[in-house]
Design an enzyme around this catalytic site. Structure first.
Site, PDB file in Angstrom:
ATOM      1  N   GLN A 101       0.665  -1.268  -0.017  1.00 22.09           N
ATOM      2  CA  GLN A 101       0.007  -0.046  -0.260  1.00 22.09           C
ATOM      3  C   GLN A 101       1.006   1.212   0.078  1.00 22.09           C
ATOM      4  OE1 GLN A 101      -3.078  -1.012  -0.398  1.00 22.09           O
ATOM      5  NE2 GLN A 101      -3.644   1.133  -0.857  1.00 22.09           N
ATOM      6  N   HIS A 129       2.441   2.825  -3.205  1.00 18.62           N
ATOM      7  CA  HIS A 129       1.759   3.759  -4.073  1.00 18.62           C
ATOM      8  C   HIS A 129       2.146   5.320  -4.269  1.00 18.62           C
ATOM      9  CE1 HIS A 129      -1.267   1.299  -6.067  1.00 18.62           C
ATOM     10  NE2 HIS A 129      -1.511   0.711  -5.097  1.00 18.62           N
ATOM     11  N   GLU A 146     -10.415   2.037   2.776  1.00 21.54           N
ATOM     12  CA  GLU A 146     -10.394   1.587   1.291  1.00 21.54           C
ATOM     13  C   GLU A 146     -10.409   0.253   1.471  1.00 21.54           C
ATOM     14  OE1 GLU A 146      -7.413   2.755  -1.073  1.00 21.54           O
ATOM     15  OE2 GLU A 146      -8.437   2.489  -3.117  1.00 21.54           O
ATOM     16  N   HIS A 147      -9.178  -0.257   1.921  1.00 22.48           N
ATOM     17  CA  HIS A 147      -9.034  -1.886   1.865  1.00 22.48           C
ATOM     18  C   HIS A 147      -8.868  -2.400   3.435  1.00 22.48           C
ATOM     19  CE1 HIS A 147      -6.693  -0.393  -1.736  1.00 22.48           C
ATOM     20  NE2 HIS A 147      -7.795  -1.109  -2.252  1.00 22.48           N
ATOM     21  N   ASP A 195      -6.557  -6.140  -6.251  1.00 21.28           N
ATOM     22  CA  ASP A 195      -5.914  -4.843  -7.325  1.00 21.28           C
ATOM     23  C   ASP A 195      -5.995  -5.287  -8.777  1.00 21.28           C
ATOM     24  OD1 ASP A 195      -5.406  -3.117  -5.154  1.00 21.28           O
ATOM     25  OD2 ASP A 195      -3.156  -3.349  -5.280  1.00 21.28           O
ATOM     26  N   HIS A 250     -50.717  22.465  -9.617  1.00 22.66           N
ATOM     27  CA  HIS A 250     -50.702  20.909  -9.272  1.00 22.66           C
ATOM     28  C   HIS A 250     -52.352  20.319  -9.080  1.00 22.66           C
ATOM     29  CE1 HIS A 250     -46.569  21.784  -9.363  1.00 22.66           C
ATOM     30  NE2 HIS A 250     -46.261  20.481  -8.750  1.00 22.66           N
TER      31      HIS A 250
END
Lengths: 432, 432
Positions: free
Chosen positions: B259, B262, B327-328, B361, B420
């Protein structure tokens, strides 16, 4: 006079394209003001809410209280007349029943390699519902926004509504109670959006903000997007009616005006293959306008943005409707069902002569929060899906990792992400 | 040194809250620049694209051509080595198979009153896929964005990718071809987003734009939101690993570093109830960092944003994980399945010691475009749902209108929308 187009004209395509490109909203440049308001609410919390509310709503929240308490909610219920409350309850029941069908299902399965995959849906924990003040404070909108959240399982639904000079629409509070809104705060504008997104001493932050509002509210939602989720940015409302010759012009005129009375920037469009009907509808609109309480508003909308498009054959209406991508599409024609499957872009379709769009505004059961300004090309009306989110699930054992791992390593190396490759390789070759 | 927290500390809650509030992204103020770029692309079209690309990518598009043609795509396929192409194809097949299960079903039913209601799903007609250039140009991301669109039935998938000094990653082009991308243009930045949203002479506009990008791309997507749909604004990636004592520290360290490599703003977090394991993982991270090609990047991320949280019991990890909303989320523990149902907020869950996040991934089949920066509290990973939209359907006959109409009229009048009310009343009382 509304715009008149005919597909038989030589320059129809150019005129239709220009009509599609017409902007109906003045995009006020409020972004700098909104940025400052948000920064101050983040820094000062309740004190900023109190100050802005004094300034914009002529109300002293340090006396009135930021929160609307249970006694006020009770009092509001008392003030609503019995018929209106019954109608609200009827609407509530129908909306809840329809939205219950939208709840997505978890999916968990094992693929041929033995890999387990899945999707697990959970509700957003806390949602903020912005309700405009004054004449745009609609109890039906409270139901349409709060009910899907409640059906989704959202535990905390927080409503903010400005109360200019202390006034709150009791019907709005009654709708909030019916729909299971958990907390109500009398703040509005960008300051309400900031409070919902970042929290103050009194208002705990939420994870998502929905509901319509003016340019300041829209700009604030755009700014806090990312910190919290937001729904679509709603524009002025619109209706497209496709009508064959067998229609009562008065019915169609009434439907066009129901849309037009919302806002001077609302838009009502009629497509028909009958020139006589087109003329009759136009005359009927003028007749009805004269006796409509909101006639000035509706008249401005019809004059400035209304349109009647004459086609030689109703089949021509299909591609036009898909390009217009109307929020509301009424099919007032004999074989309406056959048309439905050809419509690609529309927020909602109302089938047949006995389904005026107004039914969908209140008691049809479907949601009246729908994509405007051609956004039906890429988005949907509000639903339970807006209040849930999906967690994806992956589960491998040693065998599956052996089956999938080498391809992952190859791709990771091709992307120059050696750490990625190592995370798989270390499990496949423990000695590495 | 990563942050170290222990739930047994007296000030744990305050330190954990501060950790959650840490901003990992410098929010560059690029909005003014982006506004100008968008305005110029709208006004000048291709000419603006050519000019910006000269300036930002040192490439003359009037020579190279804005579009990547079929011959270039063929040539790219030739340049990719056989193993990598096979791995891409393997990934493509798995991603397509998983996403096919996500297609929502139409719903049409008649309620007890005889009202017909329905939801009709259709694909977005044209989608733009932004692909970053340079080192962040990942073929796996092309698959993850394009495949769900293709599965949804999107006819036109338009990819833009900057090609600094004319360079294009052949793997990215190969992935585009595999995934069924219809058109590829060598433009990037805010100018590419503007071209996709508004169109130029060469690039026809799309209805929705997805894909990751830098601060300029993100600001441009935020600005064109409304004219077109956009996906989430992606932030730096993150992983949370919850681990019991029975883990190989080297495996966990490898996952934390996968991770961290990245981006210097990526975040890797370990929660464990075993202080010895925590120490061993930290030592192992240092060891692996030394031999990692992207070690400088990964080291910066680990040092600045990494964290190890020690809990007395793994049950304490549940509320922490839900607040982190990673996220993960890797569950490297004995009874991982029991944990899954308790997790409310996470983009994706990877169950067990043999499911490193990296599998997701590339080849797991699920999507790797997932909500970052705590947005799993309110949003989901990319799916087929992002490329379809729902039209709601309502159909009443005269009997149903008689049953529902009065309540609609009551509510319309309560909202002071007499137009209406009239649209329903005129059908119930033709003489009115």
């Amino acid at each position: 006079m509304p715009l008149r187009l005919a597909s038989s004209e030589a320059n129809f395509e150019a005129r239709f394209a220009a009509f599609l490109a017409t902007k109906r909203e003045v995009s006020e440049d409020v972004d700098a003001v909104v940025r400052d308001i948000i920064a101050r609410v983040r820094a000062e919390g309740d004190a900023a809410l109190i100050d802005y509310t004094k300034r914009f709503d002529q109300l002293d929240l340090s006396e009135a209280g930021i929160a609307v308490d249970a006694a006020e909610m009770d009092a509001a219920m008392e003030r609503v007349d019995r018929d209106t409350l019954a109608a609200l309850e009827f609407a509530h029941k129908r909306i809840a029943a329809h939205h219950a069908r939208q709840m997505p299902k978890d999916d968990r399965y094992v693929d041929p390699i033995g890999v387990e995959l899945g999707s697990h849906w959970t509700a957003v924990e806390a949602v903020g519902l912005y309700v405009p003040g004054g004449t745009a404070s609609y109890p039906s909108s409270v139901l349409m926004n709060a009910v899907p959240a409640r059906v989704a399982g959202v535990e905390r639904i927080v409503m903010t509504v400005p109360s200019p000079r202390g006034e709150l629409n009791p019907l709005v509070l009654a709708a909030a109670r019916l729909a299971g809104v958990s907390e109500v705060y009398r703040v509005g504008g960008a300051q309400a959006v900031a409070a919902l997104a970042y929290g103050t001493q009194t208002i705990a932050p939420v994870a998502k903000i929905v509901g319509p509002g003016n340019a300041y509210v829209a700009a604030a939602k755009r700014r806090v997007f990312g910190t919290v989720g937001i729904d679509m940015i709603a524009g002025p409302s619109e209706v497209l009616i496709i009508a064959d010759s067998e229609n009562d012009p008065a019915w169609l005129a009434a439907d066009l005006l129901a849309q037009a009375e919302h806002d001077a920037a609302a838009q009502s469009i009629l497509i028909t293959d009958d020139a006589g009907l087109a003329d009759a509808v136009e005359a009927e609109v003028e007749r009805q306008l004269a006796r409509l309480p909101r006639g000035a508003m509706a008249g401005a909308s019809w004059r400035d943005y209304g349109a009647i498009i004459l086609v030689s054959d109703l089949a021509e209406a299909v591609p036009l409707a898909n390009r217009i991508a109307a929020e509301h599409l009424e099919l007032a024609m004999e074989d309406a069902e056959a048309f439905v499957g050809k419509i690609r872009n529309a927020g909602a379709i109302f089938i047949g002569r006995h389904t005026p769009e107004v039914i969908g505004d209140y008691v049809g059961g479907s949601n009246h929060v729908l994509p405007t300004a051609r956004s039906a090309r890429f988005s949907s009306g509000l639903s339970v899906l807006d209040f849930v989110k999906r967690t994806s699930i992956l589960k491998l054992g040693p065998d599956q990792l052996r089956a999938l791992g080498p391809a992952a390593i190859t791709l990771a190396r091709a992307e120059n992400l050696d750490g990625h490759a190592a995370s798989v390789a270390i499990r496949l070759n423990p000695e590495s």
